[in-house]
Every structure is written in C-alpha cells, then in structure tokens.
Design an enzyme around this catalytic site. Structure first.
Site, PDB file in Angstrom:
ATOM      1  N   ASP A 149      92.586  -9.424 -13.577  1.00  0.00           N
ATOM      2  CA  ASP A 149      92.965 -10.372 -12.527  1.00  0.00           C
ATOM      3  C   ASP A 149      94.481 -10.561 -12.530  1.00  0.00           C
ATOM      4  O   ASP A 149      95.213  -9.629 -12.872  1.00  0.00           O
ATOM      5  CB  ASP A 149      92.221 -11.702 -12.751  1.00  0.00           C
ATOM      6  CG  ASP A 149      91.879 -12.407 -11.448  1.00  0.00           C
ATOM      7  OD1 ASP A 149      92.779 -13.006 -10.856  1.00  0.00           O
ATOM      8  OD2 ASP A 149      90.708 -12.347 -11.032  1.00  0.00           O
TER       9      ASP A 149
ATOM     10  N   HIS B  48      95.070 -17.685  -9.758  1.00  0.00           N
ATOM     11  CA  HIS B  48      93.756 -17.082  -9.527  1.00  0.00           C
ATOM     12  C   HIS B  48      93.094 -16.638 -10.832  1.00  0.00           C
ATOM     13  O   HIS B  48      91.946 -16.979 -11.123  1.00  0.00           O
ATOM     14  CB  HIS B  48      93.900 -15.896  -8.576  1.00  0.00           C
ATOM     15  CG  HIS B  48      92.603 -15.319  -8.095  1.00  0.00           C
ATOM     16  ND1 HIS B  48      91.867 -14.413  -8.834  1.00  0.00           N
ATOM     17  CD2 HIS B  48      91.911 -15.501  -6.940  1.00  0.00           C
ATOM     18  CE1 HIS B  48      90.778 -14.068  -8.166  1.00  0.00           C
ATOM     19  NE2 HIS B  48      90.778 -14.714  -7.008  1.00  0.00           N
TER      20      HIS B  48
ATOM     21  N   SER C  93      85.346 -14.506  -5.661  1.00  0.00           N
ATOM     22  CA  SER C  93      86.122 -14.498  -6.900  1.00  0.00           C
ATOM     23  C   SER C  93      85.622 -15.549  -7.876  1.00  0.00           C
ATOM     24  O   SER C  93      85.714 -15.368  -9.094  1.00  0.00           O
ATOM     25  CB  SER C  93      87.602 -14.783  -6.604  1.00  0.00           C
ATOM     26  OG  SER C  93      88.254 -13.646  -6.123  1.00  0.00           O
TER      27      SER C  93
END
Length: 757
Positions: free
Chosen positions: A154, A231, A538
């Site tokens: 990620d 994120h 996600s």
C-alpha cells in the site's frame, strides 16, 4: 511470447483480438517516445524460478539481457528490479524494439509495459460477531492473532499511531525473514517494534518513470515506508491494529478501535506514492519480497480501472499472486470502486480472493430542519458545528454570476445532481463558498461529502423533492443543518455499497467474482494524525485479509483455495441479524452473487465449514488449459513441462466454490470435488435452490465420508426451461450433514440458439 501494444500483436505468436481491446481500454500502449527509441520500464515475466539461490536467478536475468544490449554492463545498467525470491522475472528499461526482441526469447513468458495502479479506497467487528471478549472463537483460538503476519502492499504506514503500539505482544515469530528499512522520517530502530515487524519501500521504478525528478516534499511524501496519504495506515490498522480506547472522528463513531487481529503483526510494503499512484514494477517487487519474508497473507487494496486486465498476460498482480498462492500464501485483493455497473469487478484471477464492500448496521443521520419546523434526516459525516437557520437556495436557480460574486456565502444550498453538469456546478458553489450543502441523489452516496470543508448532507430524491416543494412555496426559505448523530443497530439496513464493483467477470465469465464481501463503508481507522472514516473496497479487503491471517493459525494445513472455499460457503446471505442485504444502484434490489460473491463474511463459522472445494497445481493447470494458454506459457509459469489434454478441459469444471454458466445451451453437466475437513463418518445430502426457470439435478444424492474417504466427487446437470435469451438467474446448492451447511452460489444465463435466414 506476448508483447502488447495498441495496434496489433507484434510477437511471433498472435494473441486474440479481445486482448488488444482490453489493453486499449486499460491504456496499455506504446508511446511515441518508445517508437522513437526512448526507454520505458517493462516487466519481463519468466515464470517459476529455475534456481533456488537468488544470486543465480539474477545472473540468469543478466544473461537473457546481454544479447539484447550487446554487453554485460549495459544489461546490468538496464535492470530496475530483479524478481528472484518468489518467482523469476525482472523490470528493465527497454525501447519498443528491444521489448519486441526480448518477447521472442524462448525463456520469456511475456513482456508488459509498466503501468500505474490505483488505491481502492470500531463498530465493524462487533457487527461481524468477532469479539475479543468471547471465551471461544477465532480470536480466542489464535490468542488475538499473535502469530499471524499480515503483509500489506500500500502507501506506507504512520508508525506513531496508537494502533501500532506493541504493548502486551510476545516475541516476533521466528519464521519471519523480513526487515525494516530506514528512510526519510523513518528510523527502523525506533519505529519498528513487535507489532510493526517489517517496513520496506520501493522507489526504483518511481525514479525511472519520473526521470529522478519526483518531488517528495512537494507531494507531501516521504522516501521511506512512512505514509504520506493515510491510506496504508488506515488499511493496516483495519487488518491488525492494536486496541485503542475512545477513538472517534470529531466525536463521531466513538468507541474502542481495533483491527481484526489486535495482536497480529504487520509487514508494510510501500509501493504507492501520493497522486501518482502505484507502479506495477514496484508492486511486483513487493510481492516478491513478501513471499521471501514469510507473511501469512498478502493484502492488496490496489487495482486497475475497469475493465479488468487479462490475468497472467497483463496483470502483474495476478502473475505475482499466482506464485504466492503456489507457495501456500493467500492473496486478498479489492474488487474495485467503479461500481455499481456490471462487468466492473477487478482482480479477477481465480487464485485471488476478491473482496466487495458492504455497509453495516451503523449510520450517521444529519437532521435538516426547514423553516417550517419540518425535520428531514439526511446522511453523511458532518462533524462541523451546527449551521443555524440561514437562507436555503436551490443550485439550479443560481446564476453563474451570482456564484462568482459570493451570493452563496453563509447560505445552505441544495443541489440535485442527476448528471455531471449539475455535479460540476455544485463543485463551483463549494469553491465560491457556502454555509453548507445538501446533495439530492437518485441513489444516496454519502461518500460525496468526504473531504469537504463545509457541512454536508445527502438525501434521496424523495426527501429532496420535499425540500424543493418547501423552497417553491415559501417567500424566504431557510434551513438549519445539524451535526451528524451516530446510530447503531436496527433499524439500519446493510447494503452492498454503490461504489463496489460488480460481476460478472469480464475476463473469464465462468469464474464468479467477487468472492466475498465485508464492511467497507465509513470504516473508522488510523490515519496520519488520529482517526478518520474512509470508504472503499480498500477498507473491506484488510478485514478479509486479517481473518485469513487468523485462519492460517488455526488451520495451517489449509491451502489458499481451501480458505477461499471456507469463506464463501460459510458466508451470510443476509446481514448478521437475518435481514436481507440490498444492493445499491440505479434500482434497489436484493443483492446477488455478482454483488457479493458467496455473501457477507462470517468469521466465527469460517474455520468449521465441514467441506471445502480445494484446489492445487493440477486444478490451476486445468483452468489455464481451459483458458487457452499454450503449453509453453503454462510450462514457464509453473516451472515444469506441461501438456494440456486434447480436447481441452471445460472451465465449467474448474473446482470453484460456485457454479457459473454464462451461456447455457440445452443441457450441461458440471463436476466438483469436495474435501471433508469435519468429522470422519459425516454424511451429506444436497439442498437445491434452483435459479428461476432452471433445473438442477445433483448426483450422487448422498456423499459419505468414512475414515479413509476424505474426498468425494459429484455432478450437477443443468437444464433451462427458458424460451428466450435473458439475464442471469441465481440460486444455490447446499450440502448439509445437519451440523454444517456448505452453500455455494449458482448463476445461470440461458442462451437460445436460433437459425437465421
């Protein structure tokens, strides 16, 4: 060998036209610079390793490149990455002609230009029944996941977050072979601990793509494993965050935050860089390292834009994940956020566990009080102070000059957004300034309020029309926009999220995708400075990844396919309270397998499925043969000589925990094999819910598993009573022994053949 460009296949072996079409749509092409002889990074896939020693694998890469470049030194200089741990391949700077020549080499499986992939962006585990206080169950049996290692590819991690403290954790598992690497604002000795046990970052492809000019500081990025966007931090904390008390986002969704496995370990592999995204050579190197390091599961909340790429031919995630699965490591990927249209699901390779997103039994209603004292409940995450009674304006009635002159400042604006023009006008109002905004949508999507710096609420057209009527019948309409409330439990319904990508699978229609669903709407988790709500597949992906990591501790002998089967066959087809799950979209309907695969993940049932639809190398070869890969390509991929049978096998007989027939003509019989993972002596009988207008005949009528019988094969004969071509109809097949209900989804579409004169 396959080398792809926009116009035609330039290799010695032609590829189907449909591959070129998919690549055109995905933007994979030879640029003018390449035609003129300039370099671009390409990934050269060689398949399974031919050497155990990584040094020998890399040496073989130089030997392949040396004839192309004319010298050993030039060959070594061209290589960006050598993939040498989990599989064999390399990323190198090549011109178009060099890539074409390389694709013709006998050792080469395929050559693919570097591409950019995108990130697919408290109450959750109570909703799923995964409770740390339970005296039994998955968390109890795995000691909160203390031996599980979750590999996450990620955007990095924010190590100071309370979610990554290692209080109460024992020693790092001895099998761990990874490392922490220092870099900008990241000190491996300081920031890694018994929770965050691995942290690496990948910039070589980034440097080549940007000619070494990437502005880390200007992009608010770090040349290290430190997260610049939040994120990766959010995803990591969902999968394996520690217990954190009193977490909330500006007072909303308050409670104790934790990940799936509060004591599980995290290995972060940073491959995504701010707005630029995630470059495929970097992602593939991260997969290679995660295999080397000994993770229990690889979690990837990354993917292409729709439509999906072609498996091992064009998807580097699919290629790398195949090698991981062959080494017993499950790979869990996001289905994508381009829903709700059909054929949008991403990461569709059959060895990947593909995850859709649902909402859960938590909502954040926003009271909208009109000047006539009528209160309407909108949706959204509004943590701003209440906007007291002020003028209420309709966006459609606002002139552009009025907007530019600031006439909306301090006012509440309601915007109906049926098309892109209306959405753009609402954006201009936000930029000009307003006191608050109310979106009226045909399908309510509260995520439109994410990131706005003004109070925001979303209503459907019914409530929007009520507000419109008030405006049109009132001389001076006013409204008050209050702060969101947190509502938990009934009567909040669970839904497959509008953004979640849908099936059917556009690459292999007989392979059901997505596989499973998990909550992915308004998930509270750690970010750079505190906690924040995010929505997307996600967010649902690390929930499944974390649960898979726990499963591997209690069922270490299960293959990735057995784990996927257990997820699918034990899933809820309702929400945990028994209420139906709907699917958000242009029309409201009950969710079906193309929305959520087997259903909503049920973590407390998954380790006791009774039977599993297992698969190994021979099964994947069956799939590759049925998908018309050549013997040569398959042999390179698996690292040994293979010859497909003639005639080639049917993809309908691939041992998936589902039956999907995209074009039923007349009658067809499919076969499956189930493996008993429950008590010996179990006897199972079938329970069929046939799709509308479809007959399903199961044989044999009983499956008996004695002490020496762990596997049984059965067939399903499928017939259609439909007289016209139609869409898919859905049903299920369940094998039950009274204690276990092993349910797989069935999806059938009839194709009536006609003779045309």
């Amino acid at each position: 060998m396959r080398y792809y460009n926009l116009i035609r296949d330039t290799s010695s072996k032609a590829c189907p036209l449909v591959i070129s079409l998919v690549l055109i749509l995905n933007g994979v092409f030879i640029s003018a610079e390449q035609v003129n002889g300039l370099n671009k990074v390409h990934i050269v896939h060689l398949g399974a390793k031919q050497h155990d020693a990584p040094e020998l694998v890399t040496k073989s890469h130089y030997q392949i490149l040396e004839p192309i470049f004319g010298s050993k030194e030039a060959a070594q200089k061209s290589i960006v990455y050598s993939y040498r741990h989990g599989f064999s391949g390399f990323a190198a700077k090549l011109t178009a002609s060099q890539a074409k020549n390389l694709s013709a080499q006998p050792e080469v499986l395929c050559v693919i230009p570097s591409r950019t992939l995108r990130l697919k962006t408290t109450r959750t585990f109570d909703y799923l029944g995964l409770l740390p206080s339970s005296p039994k169950g998955l968390l109890h049996d795995t000691r909160l996941g203390s031996e599980a290692i979750i590999g996450i590819i990620d955007s990095g991690i924010w190590p100071e977050s309370e979610s990554f403290k290692d209080t109460g954790l024992g020693p790092i598992p001895e099998r761990w072979k990874g490392k922490c690497v220092s870099g900008d604002a990241f000190d491996a000795n300081k920031h890694c601990n018994k929770k965050l046990i691995g942290a690496e970052f990948y910039v070589d492809s980034l440097a080549e793509e940007t000619n070494g000019q990437y502005d880390f500081h200007g992009e608010d990025e770090y040349r290290s494993a430190r997260d610049g966007t939040g994120h990766g931090t959010h995803v990591s904390a969902i999968a394996a965050g520690a217990f954190v008390g009193n977490a909330s986002y500006r007072g909303l969704g308050g409670g104790a935050a934790r990940g799936v496995g509060p004591h599980a370990r995290i290995a972060i592999y940073k491959t995504c860089w701010g707005k630029l995204g995630c470059l495929t050579p970097d992602v593939l190197k991260a997969i290679d390292h995660s295999i080397r390091d000994g993770v229990d599961v690889i979690s990837i909340s990354i993917g292409d834009d729709a439509p999906a790429g072609f498996e091992i031919d064009t998807s580097d995630i699919a290629f790398g994940s195949f090698q991981a699965v062959m080494k017993g490591i499950p790979v869990v990927c996001a289905a994508g956020n381009e829903g709700p249209n059909a054929h949008t699901v991403d990461n569709v390779a059959p060895w990947i566990i593909t995850v859709a997103a649902t909402s859960m039994d938590r909502a954040f209603p926003i009271p909208i009080t009109l000047g006539n004292n009528i209160t309407i409940l909108g949706e959204g995450l509004n943590a701003f102070p209440e906007v007291g009674f002020t003028d209420l304006l309709l966006s459609e009635e606002l002139m552009e000059t009025s907007i530019a002159q600031g006439k909306t400042n301090g006012k509440i604006v309601i915007a109906f957004t049926p098309d892109n023009d209306a959405i753009q006008k609402a954006d201009r109002i936000l930029k000009a300034g307003c006191g608050g905004i109310i979106y009226a949508q045909s399908v309510v999507d509260p995520t439109v309020c994410s990131g706005l710096d003004v109070p925001c609420a979303v209503v459907d057209y019914e409530f929007g029309t009520d507000i419109l009527y008030y405006i049109q019948t009132t001389d001076v309409p006013t409204a008050k926009l209050s702060t969101s409330k947190t509502l938990v439990g009934r009567p909040v319904a669970s839904r497959v999220a509008r953004f979640s990508c849908r099936g059917p699978n556009s690459v292999s229609p007989a392979i059901l995708k997505p596989d499973i669903a998990a909550p992915g709407v308004n998930i509270l988790s750690a970010v750079l400075n505190g906690y924040k709500f995010m929505s997307g597949t996600s967010m649902s992906t690390p929930i499944v990844s974390g649960i898979v990591g726990l499963i591997r501790q209690t069922r270490p002998d299960w293959s990735p396919a057995a784990i996927r089967s257990a997820l699918v066959t034990t899933a809820w087809r309702t929400d945990p309270s028994g209420e139906p799950i709907f699917s958000e979209g242009s029309t409201r309907k009950l969710a079906d397998p193309f929305d959520y695969g087997g259903g909503l993940i049920n973590p407390e049932k998954v380790t006791h499925p009774g039977l599993v639809y297992d698969m190994g190398l021979d099964d994947y070869i069956h799939y590759l043969c049925s998908a018309d890969y050549s013997d040569n390509e398959i042999s390179k991929l698996i690292g040994k000589t293979n010859q497909c049978p003639s005639p080639r096998p049917s993809m309908l007989d691939f041992n998936m925990p589902s039956i999907t027939i995209p074009s039923l003509t007349g009658e067809v019989t499919v076969t499956r094999t189930v493996t008993n993972v429950g008590p010996a002596g179990s006897v199972y009988k079938p329970v069929v819910e046939p799709p509308f207008g479809i007959e399903l005949e199961v044989n044999p009528k009983t499956l008996v598993f004695g002490s020496n019988t762990t596997k049984n094969k059965f067939s399903v004969t499928v017939r259609s009573n439909h007289k016209v071509n139609g869409d898919f109809y859905f049903g299920s097949l369940c094998w039950t022994d009274g204690a276990h209900n092993v349910t797989i989804p069935v999806s059938i579409r009839t194709k009536i053949l006609r003779n045309y004169v």
